[in-house]
Design an enzyme around this catalytic site. Sequence first.
Site, short mmCIF file in Angstrom:
data_model
loop_
_atom_site.label_atom_id
_atom_site.label_comp_id
_atom_site.label_asym_id
_atom_site.label_seq_id
_atom_site.Cartn_x
_atom_site.Cartn_y
_atom_site.Cartn_z
N ASN A 153 -12.49 5.40 -5.62
CA ASN A 153 -11.87 4.18 -6.17
C ASN A 153 -10.47 4.03 -5.59
O ASN A 153 -9.85 5.01 -5.17
CB ASN A 153 -11.78 4.31 -7.70
CG ASN A 153 -11.16 3.08 -8.36
OD1 ASN A 153 -11.52 1.94 -8.02
ND2 ASN A 153 -10.24 3.28 -9.28
N GLY A 162 -12.18 -9.54 -4.21
CA GLY A 162 -12.83 -8.89 -3.08
C GLY A 162 -12.01 -8.86 -1.81
O GLY A 162 -12.56 -8.79 -0.71
N HIS A 177 -6.64 2.45 -6.60
CA HIS A 177 -5.87 2.02 -7.77
C HIS A 177 -4.44 1.68 -7.33
O HIS A 177 -3.84 2.44 -6.57
CB HIS A 177 -5.86 3.14 -8.82
CG HIS A 177 -5.17 2.74 -10.08
ND1 HIS A 177 -5.78 1.93 -11.03
CD2 HIS A 177 -3.93 3.00 -10.53
CE1 HIS A 177 -4.93 1.73 -12.02
NE2 HIS A 177 -3.80 2.36 -11.74
N ASN A 231 -10.19 -6.36 -0.88
CA ASN A 231 -10.44 -5.03 -0.30
C ASN A 231 -11.82 -4.96 0.34
O ASN A 231 -11.99 -4.34 1.39
CB ASN A 231 -10.29 -3.94 -1.36
CG ASN A 231 -8.84 -3.56 -1.57
OD1 ASN A 231 -8.26 -2.82 -0.77
ND2 ASN A 231 -8.23 -4.09 -2.62
C1 GRF Z 1 -6.93 -3.86 -6.14
O1 GRF Z 1 -5.54 -3.98 -6.34
C2 GRF Z 1 -7.38 -2.48 -6.49
O2 GRF Z 1 -6.39 -1.51 -6.30
C3 GRF Z 1 -7.69 -2.60 -7.95
O3 GRF Z 1 -8.23 -3.87 -8.10
C4 GRF Z 1 -7.71 -4.72 -7.10
C5 GRF Z 1 -8.86 -5.40 -6.46
O4 GRF Z 1 -8.45 -6.48 -5.65
N1 GRF Z 1 -8.58 -1.53 -8.36
P1 GRF Z 1 -9.51 -7.19 -4.70
O5 GRF Z 1 -10.66 -7.66 -5.58
O6 GRF Z 1 -9.97 -6.18 -3.68
O7 GRF Z 1 -8.81 -8.34 -4.06
#
Ligand code: GRF
Length: 201
Positions: A107, A11, A109, A13
Amino acid sequence: SRIAVFASGQGSNFAALAQAQREGRLGGGTIELLVSDRPEALVARRAQEAGVPALLLRPKDFDSREQYETRIVEELHQRGIGLIVLAGYMRLITPVLLSPYEGRIINIHPSLLPAFAGKDAIGQALAYGVKLTGVTVHFVDGGMDTGPVIAQRALTVEDDDTADTLAERIHRVEYELYPEVVAAFAAGRVGLNGRKATVRQ
Ligand code: GRF
């Protein structure tokens, strides 16, 4: 826009988006809900700390993926959610969620799509030996990392990069790019015309 963030893991992000909202960098966007399919994940604690309500459901407690998503859609409708932001949500989305939120699910990625879709994009990029990789924000469709691209940012792979050092630089780019795109969406500046997404300045 009233936003639901979906996440399965760390989490970071989610935390970056919550911080952007606190700092007034999410346009009119407000994070109203965290949805997680892993109640024990760190992201659930982060939501609690940020004062964001969480819907924590185990898919295996439901008879089908469709019933699991039906429960989620109910909650999203109740809360008037207009945008779904996937941030490390490790499941494919079915039409139960897709059809009511067509064009309103995005999303992030950690590669320049369409290169290195699927799991462990950073490991895939290192194993392939590309010199340039990056981050993609895209609309979600029924496939794995296949929807129209909204924004991309590139970064170079260094000869001495490891999965950890590259992941760290990629994450830093994510924490900037995702709030920018969410703010653009909330401001009505993200358009979709067939396969082509556009962001107006
Ligand atoms: C991120 O690198 C995102 O691009 C991918 O999953 C990861 C999630 O990381 N889809 P976090 O849970 O936000 O730390």
